[in-house]
Design an enzyme around this catalytic site. Structure first.
Site, PDB file in Angstrom:
ATOM      1  N   CYS A 161       0.849  -1.186   0.000  1.00  0.00           N
ATOM      2  CA  CYS A 161       0.000   0.000   0.000  1.00  0.00           C
ATOM      3  C   CYS A 161       0.887   1.239   0.000  1.00  0.00           C
ATOM      4  O   CYS A 161       2.111   1.132   0.021  1.00  0.00           O
ATOM      5  CB  CYS A 161      -0.914   0.017   1.223  1.00  0.00           C
ATOM      6  SG  CYS A 161      -2.079  -1.366   1.314  1.00  0.00           S
TER       7      CYS A 161
ATOM      8  N   ASP B  66      -5.518  -7.037   9.847  1.00  0.00           N
ATOM      9  CA  ASP B  66      -4.354  -6.808  10.700  1.00  0.00           C
ATOM     10  C   ASP B  66      -4.197  -5.350  11.098  1.00  0.00           C
ATOM     11  O   ASP B  66      -3.543  -5.044  12.102  1.00  0.00           O
ATOM     12  CB  ASP B  66      -3.074  -7.320  10.034  1.00  0.00           C
ATOM     13  CG  ASP B  66      -2.903  -6.845   8.596  1.00  0.00           C
ATOM     14  OD1 ASP B  66      -3.809  -6.165   8.074  1.00  0.00           O
ATOM     15  OD2 ASP B  66      -1.862  -7.158   7.986  1.00  0.00           O
TER      16      ASP B  66
ATOM     17  N   SER C 285      -5.778  -4.152  -1.587  1.00  0.00           N
ATOM     18  CA  SER C 285      -6.561  -5.022  -0.705  1.00  0.00           C
ATOM     19  C   SER C 285      -6.035  -6.453  -0.746  1.00  0.00           C
ATOM     20  O   SER C 285      -6.035  -7.093  -1.803  1.00  0.00           O
ATOM     21  CB  SER C 285      -8.030  -4.995  -1.116  1.00  0.00           C
ATOM     22  OG  SER C 285      -8.551  -3.688  -1.050  1.00  0.00           O
TER      23      SER C 285
ATOM     24  N   ILE D 268      -5.943  -8.441   2.816  1.00  0.00           N
ATOM     25  CA  ILE D 268      -6.629  -9.038   3.962  1.00  0.00           C
ATOM     26  C   ILE D 268      -7.897  -8.245   4.232  1.00  0.00           C
ATOM     27  O   ILE D 268      -7.900  -7.023   4.144  1.00  0.00           O
ATOM     28  CB  ILE D 268      -5.704  -9.033   5.206  1.00  0.00           C
ATOM     29  CG1 ILE D 268      -4.452  -9.869   4.944  1.00  0.00           C
ATOM     30  CG2 ILE D 268      -6.435  -9.554   6.435  1.00  0.00           C
ATOM     31  CD1 ILE D 268      -3.431  -9.831   6.056  1.00  0.00           C
TER      32      ILE D 268
END
Length: 230
Positions: free
Chosen positions: A2, A96, A51, A53
């Site tokens: 990310c 997470d 994306s 998790i």
């Protein structure tokens, strides 16, 4: 992978949404799935999401259940399932990112030593108005920052800092290191005033500037063993 970016102003002026969006937009290749922003007066976070998790949840930047803490996170915590079970927390997602918030709310900065995986993130705690940056143990994911008398800015890549920086010049000493060894050691970069957080370190930024840098993990020393021969 990310992309994260953010600004903390020391002069009390509000974060310019246009600047924050310009920073975050330079990270679209790191996170093509979604973008998000959070601004609270002189502090603001941006996020570009890839994306992996909890695909339908875990929107970022994310706030804690009591809204006192906000995080913008890049990475993957491999042991987040185990950590979630250790902390009683009103989880609203299955990812997470919220696990980091939950563990931080329960254990404070001691949480950094428990995280296993690759990560770079920034966390703002309104209870003491602190901004914490953290990078994974081996420095797999990058995290750069710039600081002067008015602002502190951070991002996953140097180019994302440029909308917040007045001017950029080459750091002659770092250039010398690059030409001699083809690498610039942390915390330096090729640009004057732009630094990278070293692996296994946190950086605490207060209302007036950087307060401290802390190494939260070190490579264990090898244990010597006697070898006996028959």
């Amino acid at each position: 992978m990310c992309g994260i970016a953010g600004i903390r102003r020391f002069d009390g002026a509000p974060v310019d949404p246009g600047v924050l969006r310009a920073m975050t937009s330079r990270l679209v290749h790191r996170g093509p799935d979604a973008e998000g922003y959070w601004i609270d007066g002189p502090i603001g976070f941006g996020h570009r999401r890839l994306s992996i998790i909890d695909l339908s949840g875990s929107v970022q930047p994310m706030e804690s259940a009591d809204s006192s803490c906000h995080i913008t996170f890049n990475g993957e915590i491999l042991n987040y399932g185990t950590l979630r079970q250790r902390v009683a927390y009103p989880y609203r997602t299955h990812g997470d990112t919220e696990t980091i918030l939950a563990c931080y709310m329960a254990h404070g900065e001691a949480v950094f030593g428990d995280l296993e995986g690759q990560f770079a993130f920034a966390l703002h705690d309104a209870r003491d108005n602190s901004l914490l940056l953290a990078r994974d143990r081996m420095g797999i994911l990058p995290l750069y920052y710039y600081v002067d008398s008015k602002i502190f800015a951070f991002a996953s890549e140097i180019k994302a800092l440029l909308p917040a920086v007045a001017a950029v010049t080459v750091d002659a000493r770092s250039l010398d290191a690059y030409l001699s060894s083809r690498a610039v050691p942390a915390p330096y970069t090729l640009f004057e005033g732009i630094r990278k957080l070293p692996p296994a370190h946190t950086l605490r930024v207060g209302e007036r500037g950087i307060e401290r840098q802390h190494r939260y993990w070190s490579l264990p020393l090898a244990v010597s063993r006697e070898v006996t021969t028959p």
